[in-house]
Write a protein that holds these residues in place. Structure first.
Motif, PDB file in Angstrom:
ATOM      1  N   TRP A   1      31.390   2.576 -42.223  1.00  0.00           N
ATOM      2  CA  TRP A   1      30.462   3.253 -43.128  1.00  0.00           C
ATOM      3  C   TRP A   1      29.024   3.026 -42.684  1.00  0.00           C
ATOM      4  O   TRP A   1      28.244   3.968 -42.504  1.00  0.00           O
ATOM      5  N   VAL A   2      28.679   1.770 -42.442  1.00  0.00           N
ATOM      6  CA  VAL A   2      27.312   1.440 -42.049  1.00  0.00           C
ATOM      7  C   VAL A   2      27.006   2.054 -40.678  1.00  0.00           C
ATOM      8  O   VAL A   2      25.919   2.600 -40.451  1.00  0.00           O
ATOM      9  N   ALA A   3      27.984   2.021 -39.776  1.00  0.00           N
ATOM     10  CA  ALA A   3      27.773   2.601 -38.439  1.00  0.00           C
ATOM     11  C   ALA A   3      27.533   4.111 -38.534  1.00  0.00           C
ATOM     12  O   ALA A   3      26.657   4.656 -37.856  1.00  0.00           O
ATOM     13  N   LEU A   4      28.283   4.773 -39.413  1.00  0.00           N
ATOM     14  CA  LEU A   4      28.111   6.222 -39.570  1.00  0.00           C
ATOM     15  C   LEU A   4      26.717   6.545 -40.099  1.00  0.00           C
ATOM     16  O   LEU A   4      26.048   7.465 -39.615  1.00  0.00           O
ATOM     17  N   LEU A   5      26.280   5.781 -41.099  1.00  0.00           N
ATOM     18  CA  LEU A   5      24.943   6.014 -41.655  1.00  0.00           C
ATOM     19  C   LEU A   5      23.882   5.859 -40.572  1.00  0.00           C
ATOM     20  O   LEU A   5      22.946   6.661 -40.477  1.00  0.00           O
ATOM     21  N   ALA A   6      24.046   4.838 -39.745  1.00  0.00           N
ATOM     22  CA  ALA A   6      23.067   4.603 -38.687  1.00  0.00           C
ATOM     23  C   ALA A   6      23.054   5.774 -37.708  1.00  0.00           C
ATOM     24  O   ALA A   6      21.992   6.254 -37.301  1.00  0.00           O
ATOM     25  N   MET A   7      24.250   6.271 -37.357  1.00  0.00           N
ATOM     26  CA  MET A   7      24.312   7.402 -36.420  1.00  0.00           C
ATOM     27  C   MET A   7      23.586   8.621 -36.979  1.00  0.00           C
ATOM     28  O   MET A   7      22.884   9.331 -36.270  1.00  0.00           O
ATOM     29  N   GLU A   8      23.739   8.829 -38.296  1.00  0.00           N
ATOM     30  CA  GLU A   8      23.081   9.987 -38.894  1.00  0.00           C
ATOM     31  C   GLU A   8      21.563   9.766 -38.966  1.00  0.00           C
ATOM     32  O   GLU A   8      20.781  10.655 -38.625  1.00  0.00           O
ATOM     33  N   SER A   9      21.179   8.566 -39.395  1.00  0.00           N
ATOM     34  CA  SER A   9      19.737   8.274 -39.518  1.00  0.00           C
ATOM     35  C   SER A   9      19.026   8.373 -38.179  1.00  0.00           C
ATOM     36  O   SER A   9      17.888   8.813 -38.093  1.00  0.00           O
ATOM     37  N   GLU A  10      19.710   7.947 -37.123  1.00  0.00           N
ATOM     38  CA  GLU A  10      19.077   7.956 -35.797  1.00  0.00           C
ATOM     39  C   GLU A  10      19.119   9.332 -35.152  1.00  0.00           C
ATOM     40  O   GLU A  10      18.668   9.506 -34.024  1.00  0.00           O
ATOM     41  N   GLY A  11      19.727  10.279 -35.850  1.00  0.00           N
ATOM     42  CA  GLY A  11      19.750  11.632 -35.318  1.00  0.00           C
ATOM     43  C   GLY A  11      20.853  11.844 -34.289  1.00  0.00           C
ATOM     44  O   GLY A  11      20.878  12.861 -33.605  1.00  0.00           O
ATOM     45  N   LYS A  12      21.783  10.890 -34.180  1.00  0.00           N
ATOM     46  CA  LYS A  12      22.884  11.089 -33.230  1.00  0.00           C
ATOM     47  C   LYS A  12      23.908  12.066 -33.779  1.00  0.00           C
ATOM     48  O   LYS A  12      24.718  12.619 -33.042  1.00  0.00           O
ATOM     49  N   LEU A  13      23.889  12.230 -35.085  1.00  0.00           N
ATOM     50  CA  LEU A  13      24.756  13.225 -35.725  1.00  0.00           C
ATOM     51  C   LEU A  13      23.906  14.058 -36.671  1.00  0.00           C
ATOM     52  O   LEU A  13      23.011  13.539 -37.327  1.00  0.00           O
TER      53      LEU A  13
END
Ligand code: ADP
Ligand code: MG
Ligand code: ZN
Length: 476
Positions: free
Chosen positions: A369-381
């Motif tokens: 969950w935390v990893a997914l949020l980070a990916m979205e926040s960083e613009g990777k997704l």
């Protein structure tokens, strides 16, 4: 209706989650073969004596503390009545000295609803009328099941502080959240663990006195509570406007017909010939014991909403925060916050995607969950890609990076995004000059081209931020 105000006070009966019944050691369990969870005490056989269930008292005290009541010395009374499903023909209840008094409950809107009292009592058995559509007067014969007789109940009585069907529903929902959090009930309205009676009156808007109330019974969902209150208020207004008066009575909500009908005239306390139960002593809670009950209470929904709201920078009464706490997903917000992820994004994803999916986090692990949020926040997704990955995590768990890769959502990291943006800008110097000169609407043009250039993989929020940064850097 607009010149009238609806006034509502609710009485909520809660079945307590205990191993055994209120006054005997029969199991307190929903269902079961009829008349198998019974003994001389709960069958009301002569000569049997009640023994008070200490866990029930502890639950009642917890309810009082959670509702900011005074938890006080209380005694039991006999409430005499002809109960076809209670052969001793009285219910052991509490009367003028209830265990909990004078509290309040805070709705998500911030409004405080007064709690008049909460008292302990025992449930009755259950009659089933066979034939004649299940109604007693047309029935061929009736069956009675005593498995429920003697199940511990707490009746929670609100002050007449509620002003609409919506507020009444919000109150019940909040109360359910508190009872479940306190671990005293499963809060299931459909199984009868929580039963709501609504007292409804109307008065001219601005009036300081209360109108005559009717008490409505038999609503078994939040939806029917709302419908019943609205219907009853409209009925009373119509009656008064036609020159009639409201008679105080008990009315029955008919779910299929969508209306209330008169059941019986209102009984008064003196009808019940209350007198102190001679077989039970007073319950006088020791202050130290009460402190241990208080210490064992987890944070209540109103406090949890404040915690989630503070982490996310939202209002405690906002729909997203209310939803996250109602579904018990606040741990996932805290996990995001403590890992340094975007807690605001976390609340929005939980209140939207998770709530819509099933309302539960399914197979989602905190780490993913935390990893997914980070990916979205960083613009990777992009947002859309993050939603897709989340859906799969909920269904089957897994590693968000692997799921994203399997979908071809390859990381469009900031360097790639920046490079693509620079190409889009240098391809149209004329539009860029106009944008720099203040033609803001051209932002859409650049973002649209960037989206096309990256095959839809650009994170649009990040791209917009980058575009504005480029303009700020280029401006004199
Ligand atoms: P009873 O046993 O007569 O039902 P209770 O004291 O158990 O009395 O409950 C009365 C309920 O009715 C409370 O929830 C109270 O807030 C509510 N109530 C009292 N007067 C009014 C009124 N005029 N309009 C609406 N609700 C009312
Ligand atoms: Mg009542
Ligand atoms: Zn028993």
């Amino acid at each position: 209706m607009s010149s009238w105000e609806t006034v509502i006070g609710l009485e909520v009966h809660v079945e307590l989650r205990t191993e055994t019944k209120m006054f005997c050691s029969c199991p307190n369990r929903f269902g079961g073969e009829p008349n198998t969870h019974v003994c001389p005490v709960c069958l009301g056989l002569p000569g049997s004596l009640p023994v008070l269930n200490s866990r029930a008292v502890e639950h009642a005290a917890a309810i009082g503390l959670a509702l900011h009541c005074r938890v006080q010395r209380s005694i039991f009374h006999r409430k005499n009545y002809f109960y076809p499903d209670m052969p001793k023909d009285y219910q052991i209840s509490q009367y003028d000295l209830p265990i909990d008094a004078d509290g309040w409950l805070e709705l998500p809107s911030g409004k405080r609803v007064g709690i008049e009292r909460a008292h302990l009592e025992e449930d009755t058995g259950k009659s089933t009328h066979v034939g004649g559509g299940g109604r007693i007067h047309d029935a061929d014969h009736s069956l009675v099941d005593f498995n429920r007789a003697g199940v511990p109940l707490v009746e929670i009585v609100s002050r007449p502080d509620l002003r609409s069907a919506e507020e009444a529903r919000s109150y019940v929902e909040e109360l359910r959240g508190i009872l479940v959090a306190a671990g005293v009930s499963d809060g299931k309205m459909e199984e009868g663990s929580m039963r709501v009676d609504a007292n409804v009156s109307v008065r001219p808007l601005g009036s300081g006195s209360l109108g005559t109330r009717c008490e409505i019974k038999n609503m078994n969902s939040l939806r029917s509570l709302g419908r019943a209150v609205e219907h009853e208020a409209a009925r009373q207004v119509r009656l008064i406007e036609e020159g009639g008066t409201v008679t105080q009575e008990t009315r029955h909500w008919n779910e299929d017909e969508g209306r209330t009908s008169s059941m019986r005239s209102k009984e008064e306390a003196y009808d019940y010939r209350y007198f102190p139960e001679p077989d039970l002593v007073a319950v006088d809670p020791d202050p130290d014991w009460l402190e241990t009950v208080r210490a064992a209470l987890p944070p209540m929904p109103a406090d949890r909403r404040r915690t989630v709201a503070a982490a996310a920078g939202m209002e405690p009464g906002s729909d997203a925060v209310v939803t996250v706490v109602r579904l018990g997903l606040d741990g996932y917000v805290e996990a995001a916050r403590s890992a340094g992820a975007d807690a605001n994004l976390a609340v929005r994803r939980l209140a939207n995607e998770v709530a819509a999916d099933s309302g539960s986090v399914g197979n989602l692990e905190v780490g993913s969950w935390v990893a997914l949020l980070a990916m979205e926040s960083e613009g990777k997704l992009t947002t859309a890609q993050a939603r897709t990955v989340l859906k799969e995590l909920l269904a089957a768990g897994g590693d968000p990076a692997e799921i994203a890769a399997a979908h071809g959502f390859e990381a469009l990291d900031e360097d790639v995004l920046a490079g693509a943006l620079d190409e889009v800008i240098s391809a149209d110097p004329e539009a860029w000059a106009r944008y720099l000169a203040g033609e803001d609407k051209l932002q859409g043009l650049f973002i649209g081209r960037l989206k096309a250039a990256t095959g839809g993989k650009a994170d649009l929020a990040a791209a917009s931020g980058l575009l504005r940064a480029r303009r700020a850097a280029a401006s004199p």
